[in-house]
Design a protein around this motif. Sequence first.
Motif, PDB file in Angstrom:
ATOM      1  N   LEU A  78      46.065 -22.475 -79.986  1.00 50.22           N
ATOM      2  CA  LEU A  78      45.046 -23.158 -79.194  1.00 50.22           C
ATOM      3  C   LEU A  78      43.664 -22.577 -79.477  1.00 50.22           C
ATOM      4  N   LEU A 120      42.705 -25.470 -69.522  1.00 50.24           N
ATOM      5  CA  LEU A 120      44.024 -24.897 -69.765  1.00 50.24           C
ATOM      6  C   LEU A 120      44.644 -24.525 -68.429  1.00 50.24           C
ATOM      7  N   PRO A 153      39.560 -28.337 -76.746  1.00 45.29           N
ATOM      8  CA  PRO A 153      40.171 -28.364 -75.414  1.00 45.29           C
ATOM      9  C   PRO A 153      39.204 -27.799 -74.376  1.00 45.29           C
ATOM     10  N   ALA A 172      47.162 -28.251 -71.774  1.00 43.76           N
ATOM     11  CA  ALA A 172      45.764 -28.198 -72.191  1.00 43.76           C
ATOM     12  C   ALA A 172      45.250 -29.624 -72.362  1.00 43.76           C
ATOM     13  N   GLU A 173      43.964 -29.812 -72.053  1.00 42.19           N
ATOM     14  CA  GLU A 173      43.343 -31.128 -72.152  1.00 42.19           C
ATOM     15  C   GLU A 173      42.055 -31.024 -72.950  1.00 42.19           C
ATOM     16  N   GLY A 174      41.767 -32.093 -73.650  1.00 42.67           N
ATOM     17  CA  GLY A 174      40.532 -32.164 -74.431  1.00 42.67           C
ATOM     18  C   GLY A 174      40.641 -33.226 -75.502  1.00 42.67           C
ATOM     19  N   LEU A 200      36.914 -24.014 -74.187  1.00 46.59           N
ATOM     20  CA  LEU A 200      37.555 -23.999 -72.866  1.00 46.59           C
ATOM     21  C   LEU A 200      36.525 -23.687 -71.783  1.00 46.59           C
ATOM     22  N   PHE A 208      49.500 -28.001 -79.798  1.00 45.23           N
ATOM     23  CA  PHE A 208      48.140 -27.725 -79.331  1.00 45.23           C
ATOM     24  C   PHE A 208      47.131 -27.675 -80.474  1.00 45.23           C
ATOM     25  N   ARG A 212      46.114 -34.878 -73.909  1.00 44.70           N
ATOM     26  CA  ARG A 212      46.733 -33.822 -73.107  1.00 44.70           C
ATOM     27  C   ARG A 212      48.037 -33.412 -73.770  1.00 44.70           C
ATOM     28  N   LEU A 249      44.185 -30.171 -80.697  1.00 42.81           N
ATOM     29  CA  LEU A 249      43.125 -30.121 -79.685  1.00 42.81           C
ATOM     30  C   LEU A 249      42.001 -29.239 -80.225  1.00 42.81           C
TER      31      LEU A 249
END
Length: 557
Positions: free
Chosen positions: A426, A389, A386, A403-405, A431, A380, A409, A383
């Motif tokens: 993270l 979550l 991100p 988590a994405e960003g 977020l 993570f 992913r 990221l």
Amino acid sequence: MTDTKSPLVLLPTDLEGELAETALRVFRAAQQRSCATTDTNTIGNLVQLMLDCVKSALLPDLRTHNAAQIARAGLPDELWCMIWGHLSMEDRVRVTHVCGAWRQLAVGTPRLWCSLDLFSSRHDVDCDCDRCSFLQDEDAICDRCDDYLLVGRSNIVLVTALLPRSQQLPLHLHVDAPHCNTDGDVLDELAVALLAHAHRLEVISIDSEDENTVLCLFNGLGPTLPALRVLDCKAACLPTLVQALPATLPCLQTVDLRDGWGHFEDEADVPSFPSVHTLHFRLIYQKDLDSYLNTFPSVQHLHVTLSSEAMRTTPAVPLSGRTNAGSISSVHVYDVSPGYEDAVLALFYDVRLPLLVLVYDPSSEDISKCPTPYSGLHIFVDLSRPTMLHCSAMDAKNAVLSAEGDGKRREIRIPSSVVGLLWQSLSTTHLSTVRIDASLFFDLFSGSVPPEFPALRLFEIALKASDDFIDVLREDIIRRIPSISAPSLDTLRILNLDSSSHARIDASHIALFANLLRGGRVLRTLSLRHVLVVGDSLELSAIADIVDFGAYGGISG
């Protein structure tokens, strides 16, 4: 074609009573006539034989009754076919024995017969297992045909009889041969039956521990399989399998060799299947990786199940630096152990990779002994921004964190006991959406310094059972969770994942939980899904300007 099993029939009440009464009379008569040495199984067999005879005698009446019942149901033919499409092959055959109308409809619908499931537990003539060794004794020879008794069973006759029903539609073939020495005659018979239909085979799935099962089948299917899209083999040696496959498979897209093994000694002479985009295999030795990438040079989605041997040493060359790895956009790594996390990351981790998923082996002995933090959580780190979550519980001990960003992913499946370490890896600054299963809430937020969410707009907590919310709000837990800083929080959502029922939650409990997040502010929206609020609903107005029940919630009473 005949079916040895009793046909599926819908018995009217009067016939059920007649069968039951007759069975009772025969059972009592058998008890009175049987001597002391007659066991219960013998009597049971007599009763079952009688029932079969009575049912066969009544079969015309039963089918007439079934047809009348089905006509009264009034369902369209398309709906019947959709229902039958979810049945096993054997059950679809039984459907054709219910009544003439169903038989005509089922047999006349080719798409119902496009999936063929061959099962064979018959042993090879050279098998030396204990059962076969016993049957090779003189006393085990059949009195009628002077031949060895056959071990196991097979539905090859049924499969070959059903093959023409699919007409010219694509075929899906599933072969289940669990014994390690499968009877080759069954596979030869199947290959001969399929030879004229090889151009229609779209999916071939072989579940067998015997590599010869795979080779026998492909050697008999002919020189080309022009429509094959999916090849799934439980066990196969890569070089041997590639030699058995047709040289050209223009439509092959997915190859699953989850228990495969082996590599090419001469990498310069490796056959190539550039149409394959999804590949799953077991990595036993690191040198095998190049053989798979060279055989399938255009892979985009790579799934690798690890063996402990493969990760005993740190790889000299990471995946991103290997030949034919440039097209890979997603990597899933299974059976990761804490004992070789660093080697796994050294081989598969790449900051440019759009999707990376690590799945820890829950049976690993290292899990309970592992020092924290987990190295795998470091995926993570790359990221930097991100935006979403998602933390969900797979079961009581394992969790999924994703988590994405930054166009990427990252996902890790890890023991729930260490999910609280996530915040160390993270960045929470950007977020905007956080979704968390209620059972993980305490593990994530019980630290002395909770994470800050300056950009958080939506916080969702999901319940898998009605008691989940009460567990979150237990007095001892609430006292240990400091307020969470989320100054931009716009929407708080409480979601009951069981859409078939409503979770009953007291309004005061909802207010208590909301106070952890809202910091004294009034939110814009409180969203409740499949939730039934109990108590004074006016307490909810102090939480948010809008209380949204949607179509899936409400207020008790």
